[in-house]
Structure formats: C-alpha cells, structure tokens
Write a protein that holds these residues in place. Structure first.
Motif, short mmCIF file in Angstrom:
data_model
loop_
_atom_site.label_atom_id
_atom_site.label_comp_id
_atom_site.label_asym_id
_atom_site.label_seq_id
_atom_site.Cartn_x
_atom_site.Cartn_y
_atom_site.Cartn_z
N GLU A 74 0.86 -1.18 0.00
CA GLU A 74 0.00 0.00 0.00
C GLU A 74 0.90 1.23 0.00
O GLU A 74 1.64 1.47 0.95
N LEU A 75 0.87 1.98 -1.11
CA LEU A 75 1.61 3.23 -1.20
C LEU A 75 0.75 4.34 -0.64
O LEU A 75 -0.39 4.53 -1.08
N VAL A 76 1.27 5.04 0.32
CA VAL A 76 0.57 6.18 0.91
C VAL A 76 1.33 7.43 0.49
O VAL A 76 2.45 7.67 0.93
N TRP A 77 0.72 8.19 -0.42
CA TRP A 77 1.33 9.41 -0.93
C TRP A 77 0.78 10.56 -0.10
O TRP A 77 -0.36 10.97 -0.26
N ASP A 78 1.59 11.06 0.81
CA ASP A 78 1.14 11.98 1.85
C ASP A 78 1.55 13.42 1.57
O ASP A 78 2.53 13.67 0.87
N HIS A 79 0.82 14.33 2.14
CA HIS A 79 1.09 15.77 2.06
C HIS A 79 1.05 16.29 0.63
O HIS A 79 1.92 17.05 0.20
N ALA A 80 0.02 15.88 -0.10
CA ALA A 80 -0.10 16.26 -1.51
C ALA A 80 -0.76 17.62 -1.72
O ALA A 80 -0.79 18.12 -2.84
N HIS A 81 -1.26 18.23 -0.66
CA HIS A 81 -2.00 19.49 -0.79
C HIS A 81 -1.18 20.60 -1.45
O HIS A 81 -1.65 21.26 -2.38
N GLU A 82 0.03 20.81 -0.96
CA GLU A 82 0.85 21.90 -1.52
C GLU A 82 1.12 21.68 -3.00
O GLU A 82 1.03 22.61 -3.81
N LEU A 83 1.46 20.46 -3.37
CA LEU A 83 1.72 20.16 -4.78
C LEU A 83 0.46 20.41 -5.61
O LEU A 83 0.52 21.00 -6.70
N ARG A 84 -0.69 19.96 -5.12
CA ARG A 84 -1.94 20.16 -5.85
C ARG A 84 -2.24 21.64 -6.06
O ARG A 84 -2.72 22.05 -7.11
N GLU A 85 -1.91 22.45 -5.07
CA GLU A 85 -2.18 23.89 -5.15
C GLU A 85 -1.17 24.64 -6.03
O GLU A 85 -1.54 25.54 -6.76
N THR A 86 0.10 24.29 -5.91
CA THR A 86 1.14 25.06 -6.61
C THR A 86 1.53 24.50 -7.98
O THR A 86 2.01 25.25 -8.82
N ALA A 87 1.33 23.21 -8.17
CA ALA A 87 1.69 22.59 -9.46
C ALA A 87 0.63 21.54 -9.81
O ALA A 87 0.90 20.34 -9.81
N PRO A 88 -0.59 21.99 -10.12
CA PRO A 88 -1.68 21.05 -10.35
C PRO A 88 -1.43 20.06 -11.48
O PRO A 88 -1.90 18.92 -11.43
N GLU A 89 -0.67 20.48 -12.48
CA GLU A 89 -0.38 19.56 -13.59
C GLU A 89 0.55 18.43 -13.16
O GLU A 89 0.38 17.29 -13.58
N ILE A 90 1.49 18.73 -12.29
CA ILE A 90 2.39 17.69 -11.75
C ILE A 90 1.60 16.77 -10.83
O ILE A 90 1.74 15.54 -10.89
N PHE A 91 0.76 17.35 -9.99
CA PHE A 91 -0.09 16.55 -9.11
C PHE A 91 -0.95 15.59 -9.92
O PHE A 91 -1.01 14.39 -9.64
N ALA A 92 -1.63 16.11 -10.94
CA ALA A 92 -2.53 15.29 -11.76
C ALA A 92 -1.77 14.17 -12.46
O ALA A 92 -2.26 13.03 -12.53
N LEU A 93 -0.59 14.47 -12.97
CA LEU A 93 0.20 13.44 -13.66
C LEU A 93 0.64 12.35 -12.68
O LEU A 93 0.55 11.15 -12.99
N ALA A 94 1.08 12.74 -11.51
CA ALA A 94 1.50 11.76 -10.50
C ALA A 94 0.32 10.89 -10.08
O ALA A 94 0.45 9.66 -9.96
N VAL A 95 -0.84 11.49 -9.87
CA VAL A 95 -2.04 10.72 -9.51
C VAL A 95 -2.39 9.75 -10.63
O VAL A 95 -2.70 8.58 -10.38
N ASP A 96 -2.33 10.21 -11.87
CA ASP A 96 -2.62 9.33 -13.01
C ASP A 96 -1.68 8.13 -13.02
O ASP A 96 -2.11 7.00 -13.27
N ILE A 97 -0.41 8.36 -12.76
CA ILE A 97 0.57 7.27 -12.74
C ILE A 97 0.26 6.29 -11.62
O ILE A 97 0.25 5.07 -11.82
#
Length: 115
Positions: A74-97
């Motif tokens: 189980e991968l727990v990707w934590d503290h994603a809020h700042e990335l989602r707010e400041t670099a939404p395209e990077i956040f979305a790509l990482a989530v897609d992966i």
C-alpha cells in the motif's frame, strides 16, 4: 484501488487499519515540484539504480515494486495538498501514474492524502 483522504480524515486510523490487514505500508511524501516528487519516490521506496528520475521510469519502477514476503503493498502518498495547489499539472500526472499502476496490479493499493 486508489483511496483519497483529506486533511480532516482519520489518516492515522487508515494507516493502522492497512497494517492490521497485513499490508506492507510505504509512505512517500508528495514533494513540491517534479524533482522532489520523483526524488521522494526514489528515496522512500528505495528504487533501483536504473531509476531515471522521469515519469516513464517511475511507472516502470512502480510496476516492479515488490517485497520479500509477498504481502500486498500500500503506497501512501502523503502531504499532496501543496503540490496540488502550486503545481496542479504535476499533481494530476502523478495521480494518473499511481492510479494506472494500481489498476494494473492486484497486489498494490494507493492512498493519496491531500493535507
């Protein structure tokens, strides 16, 4: 399977439940940009030397991720809020992966924590 939790969810309880279910829980801090996201995965998951710190290499490394005792990971990707707010395209790509690899593997789950 991918689980999304927010800052008001019971994150610690979720992780305790995963461990109690026998999962090999691995926590990865989200990072703040592409470089820190990829470095976070490399360090937290002890990715192999061939990991090239790019998105394709992350997909390949997650596909090959294993443990010695054949437990569910189980991968727990934590503290994603700042990335989602400041670099939404990077956040979305990482989530897609993460979702793509979780969908491909029966022995891998993903929890994304947006706090």
């Amino acid at each position: 399977m991918t689980t999304f939790l927010g800052r008001h969810d019971e994150v610690d309880d979720h992780i305790i439940t995963l461990v109690a279910q026998g999962a090999d829980v691995r926590v990865v801090r989200a990072g703040t940009d592409k470089r820190t996201v990829l470095s976070g995965f490399a360090e937290a998951l002890d990715l192999p030397g061939w990991f090239g710190h790019n998105w394709d290499a992350l997909v390949d490394a997650l596909r090959e991720l294993s443990n010695d005792d054949a437990r569910r990971i189980e991968l727990v990707w934590d503290h994603a809020h700042e990335l989602r707010e400041t670099a939404p395209e990077i956040f979305a790509l990482a989530v897609d992966i993460l979702e793509q690899v979780a969908d491909e593997r029966d022995d891998l789950g993903v929890t994304i924590i947006d706090r």
